[in-house]
Design a protein around this motif. Structure first.
Motif, PDB file in Angstrom:
ATOM      1  N   TYR A 165       7.669   2.968   5.326  1.00 31.99           N
ATOM      2  CA  TYR A 165       9.045   2.535   5.062  1.00 31.99           C
ATOM      3  C   TYR A 165       9.960   3.741   4.947  1.00 31.99           C
ATOM      4  CZ  TYR A 165       7.282  -2.177   3.807  1.00 31.99           C
ATOM      5  OH  TYR A 165       6.701  -3.414   3.801  1.00 31.99           O
ATOM      6  N   GLU A 166       9.457   4.788   4.329  1.00 34.80           N
ATOM      7  CA  GLU A 166      10.250   6.007   4.206  1.00 34.80           C
ATOM      8  C   GLU A 166      10.484   6.639   5.582  1.00 34.80           C
ATOM      9  OE1 GLU A 166      10.122  10.368   2.003  1.00 34.80           O
ATOM     10  OE2 GLU A 166       8.574   8.895   1.547  1.00 34.80           O
ATOM     11  N   GLU A 167       9.437   6.706   6.403  1.00 30.77           N
ATOM     12  CA  GLU A 167       9.582   7.258   7.757  1.00 30.77           C
ATOM     13  C   GLU A 167      10.602   6.465   8.572  1.00 30.77           C
ATOM     14  OE1 GLU A 167       5.785   7.261   9.684  1.00 30.77           O
ATOM     15  OE2 GLU A 167       4.869   8.511   8.148  1.00 30.77           O
ATOM     16  N   SER A 178       0.830  -1.203   0.000  1.00 28.63           N
ATOM     17  CA  SER A 178       0.000   0.000   0.000  1.00 28.63           C
ATOM     18  C   SER A 178       0.867   1.256   0.000  1.00 28.63           C
ATOM     19  CB  SER A 178      -0.917   0.016   1.229  1.00 28.63           C
ATOM     20  OG  SER A 178      -0.166   0.245   2.405  1.00 28.63           O
ATOM     21  N   ARG A 179       0.298   2.337  -0.486  1.00 30.55           N
ATOM     22  CA  ARG A 179       1.013   3.623  -0.466  1.00 30.55           C
ATOM     23  C   ARG A 179       1.342   4.023   0.968  1.00 30.55           C
ATOM     24  NH1 ARG A 179      -1.826   7.211  -5.170  1.00 30.55           N
ATOM     25  NH2 ARG A 179      -2.106   5.490  -6.608  1.00 30.55           N
ATOM     26  N   ARG A 180       0.397   3.754   1.846  1.00 32.43           N
ATOM     27  CA  ARG A 180       0.607   4.110   3.251  1.00 32.43           C
ATOM     28  C   ARG A 180       1.821   3.372   3.819  1.00 32.43           C
ATOM     29  NH1 ARG A 180      -2.829   2.493   8.373  1.00 32.43           N
ATOM     30  NH2 ARG A 180      -2.243   4.171   9.762  1.00 32.43           N
ATOM     31  N   LEU A 181       1.938   2.083   3.480  1.00 30.29           N
ATOM     32  CA  LEU A 181       3.064   1.307   3.969  1.00 30.29           C
ATOM     33  C   LEU A 181       4.375   1.782   3.354  1.00 30.29           C
ATOM     34  CD1 LEU A 181       3.762  -0.918   5.911  1.00 30.29           C
ATOM     35  CD2 LEU A 181       3.293  -2.581   4.116  1.00 30.29           C
ATOM     36  N   LEU A 182       4.351   2.180   2.096  1.00 29.31           N
ATOM     37  CA  LEU A 182       5.560   2.739   1.479  1.00 29.31           C
ATOM     38  C   LEU A 182       5.995   4.021   2.183  1.00 29.31           C
ATOM     39  CD1 LEU A 182       4.759   2.111  -2.287  1.00 29.31           C
ATOM     40  CD2 LEU A 182       6.445   0.904  -0.869  1.00 29.31           C
ATOM     41  N   ARG A 220      13.797  -1.763  12.957  1.00 26.66           N
ATOM     42  CA  ARG A 220      15.064  -1.212  13.462  1.00 26.66           C
ATOM     43  C   ARG A 220      16.241  -2.100  13.087  1.00 26.66           C
ATOM     44  NH1 ARG A 220      16.294  -3.971  18.114  1.00 26.66           N
ATOM     45  NH2 ARG A 220      14.530  -5.031  19.073  1.00 26.66           N
ATOM     46  N   ILE A 221      16.024  -3.406  13.026  1.00 27.32           N
ATOM     47  CA  ILE A 221      17.085  -4.329  12.613  1.00 27.32           C
ATOM     48  C   ILE A 221      17.244  -4.274  11.095  1.00 27.32           C
ATOM     49  CG2 ILE A 221      17.800  -6.756  12.533  1.00 27.32           C
ATOM     50  CD1 ILE A 221      17.890  -5.556  15.345  1.00 27.32           C
ATOM     51  N   ILE A 222      16.112  -4.244  10.391  1.00 26.83           N
ATOM     52  CA  ILE A 222      16.154  -4.186   8.925  1.00 26.83           C
ATOM     53  C   ILE A 222      16.916  -2.951   8.464  1.00 26.83           C
ATOM     54  CG2 ILE A 222      14.758  -3.941   6.833  1.00 26.83           C
ATOM     55  CD1 ILE A 222      12.599  -5.625   8.270  1.00 26.83           C
ATOM     56  N   ARG A 223      16.670  -1.820   9.104  1.00 29.39           N
ATOM     57  CA  ARG A 223      17.350  -0.568   8.738  1.00 29.39           C
ATOM     58  C   ARG A 223      18.866  -0.729   8.835  1.00 29.39           C
ATOM     59  NH1 ARG A 223      14.419   2.702  11.356  1.00 29.39           N
ATOM     60  NH2 ARG A 223      15.387   2.375  13.385  1.00 29.39           N
ATOM     61  N   GLN A 224      19.334  -1.470   9.834  1.00 25.74           N
ATOM     62  CA  GLN A 224      20.770  -1.659  10.009  1.00 25.74           C
ATOM     63  C   GLN A 224      21.326  -2.687   9.036  1.00 25.74           C
ATOM     64  OE1 GLN A 224      20.730  -2.476  14.236  1.00 25.74           O
ATOM     65  NE2 GLN A 224      21.476  -0.410  14.662  1.00 25.74           N
ATOM     66  N   LEU A 225      20.499  -3.668   8.644  1.00 26.13           N
ATOM     67  CA  LEU A 225      20.975  -4.720   7.757  1.00 26.13           C
ATOM     68  C   LEU A 225      20.936  -4.351   6.283  1.00 26.13           C
ATOM     69  CD1 LEU A 225      19.371  -7.922   9.341  1.00 26.13           C
ATOM     70  CD2 LEU A 225      21.763  -7.218   9.402  1.00 26.13           C
ATOM     71  N   LEU A 226      19.991  -3.522   5.884  1.00 25.18           N
ATOM     72  CA  LEU A 226      19.804  -3.240   4.457  1.00 25.18           C
ATOM     73  C   LEU A 226      21.071  -2.803   3.725  1.00 25.18           C
ATOM     74  CD1 LEU A 226      16.255  -1.616   4.255  1.00 25.18           C
ATOM     75  CD2 LEU A 226      16.996  -3.792   3.264  1.00 25.18           C
ATOM     76  N   PRO A 227      21.864  -1.910   4.271  1.00 22.98           N
ATOM     77  CA  PRO A 227      23.066  -1.511   3.527  1.00 22.98           C
ATOM     78  C   PRO A 227      24.020  -2.682   3.286  1.00 22.98           C
ATOM     79  CG  PRO A 227      22.655   0.017   5.329  1.00 22.98           C
ATOM     80  CD  PRO A 227      21.704  -1.140   5.498  1.00 22.98           C
ATOM     81  N   CYS A 228      24.011  -3.649   4.180  1.00 18.03           N
ATOM     82  CA  CYS A 228      24.907  -4.800   4.054  1.00 18.03           C
ATOM     83  C   CYS A 228      24.385  -5.828   3.058  1.00 18.03           C
ATOM     84  CB  CYS A 228      25.070  -5.472   5.410  1.00 18.03           C
ATOM     85  SG  CYS A 228      25.672  -4.371   6.691  1.00 18.03           S
ATOM     86  N   LEU A 229      23.091  -5.852   2.815  1.00 22.19           N
ATOM     87  CA  LEU A 229      22.501  -6.889   1.976  1.00 22.19           C
ATOM     88  C   LEU A 229      22.773  -6.681   0.499  1.00 22.19           C
ATOM     89  CD1 LEU A 229      19.118  -7.453   3.818  1.00 22.19           C
ATOM     90  CD2 LEU A 229      21.245  -8.748   4.019  1.00 22.19           C
ATOM     91  N   ASP A 230      23.200  -5.497   0.115  1.00 25.43           N
ATOM     92  CA  ASP A 230      23.568  -5.266  -1.278  1.00 25.43           C
ATOM     93  C   ASP A 230      24.859  -5.996  -1.631  1.00 25.43           C
ATOM     94  OD1 ASP A 230      21.369  -3.670  -1.784  1.00 25.43           O
ATOM     95  OD2 ASP A 230      22.417  -1.841  -1.206  1.00 25.43           O
TER      96      ASP A 230
END
Length: 142
Positions: A20-22, A13-17, A60-70
């Motif tokens: 994710y941005e917030e 949903s747009r709301r969920l996107l 909070r964990i996803i935010r820290q992991l995302l840069p590493c997952l690339d």
């Protein structure tokens, strides 16, 4: 692409996107009129986020992991604290438990389907035999 297209392409949903941005999980660009603009790479990122959330990881964990997952081979944190290590170990253990449970459920459903399909095939074969007069029954009485 605009938020509506990203929402449609990812089933989000747009709301969920916007959430994710917030949470700083995605960062869209902005057009001159202020509209969010997403790149093609955001499609994969949103699907990745949904998968991680579905696996039970908190944002909070996803935010820290995302840069590493690339670049999975270069996963490391310069500021890894004992607390963060403990959180990751706990999340890993919980995911393992959920995977084990899902595997058992998948296998049980597969067994059920196999049984039901076998019963249906036998019933269909009996029905075809009855229709062809091959059932071995006679109408001569008991």
């Amino acid at each position: 692409m605009r938020i509506g297209e990203l929402a449609e392409r990812t089933g989000t949903s747009r709301r969920l996107l916007r959430y994710y941005e917030e949470q700083q999980l995605i960062t869209p660009g902005r057009s001159s009129n202020g509209y969010r603009e997403y790149e093609e790479s955001h499609v994969g990122r949103v699907l990745q986020i949904k998968g991680l959330l579905g696996a039970g990881l908190p944002t909070r964990i996803i935010r820290q992991l995302l840069p590493c997952l690339d670049k999975p081979r270069s996963i490391y944190f310069d500021d890894l604290t004992p607390e963060m290590l403990s959180v990751l170990e706990r999340e890993h253990d919980q995911l393992t438990q959920r995977i084990d449970c899902l595997t058992r459920n998948r296998d049980a459903i597969g067994g059920y389907l196999e049984t039901v399909r076998g019963m249906r095939a036998a019933a269909d074969a009996a029905g075809r035999a009855d229709a062809a007069g091959l059932s071995g029954r006679t109408d001569d009485g008991p």
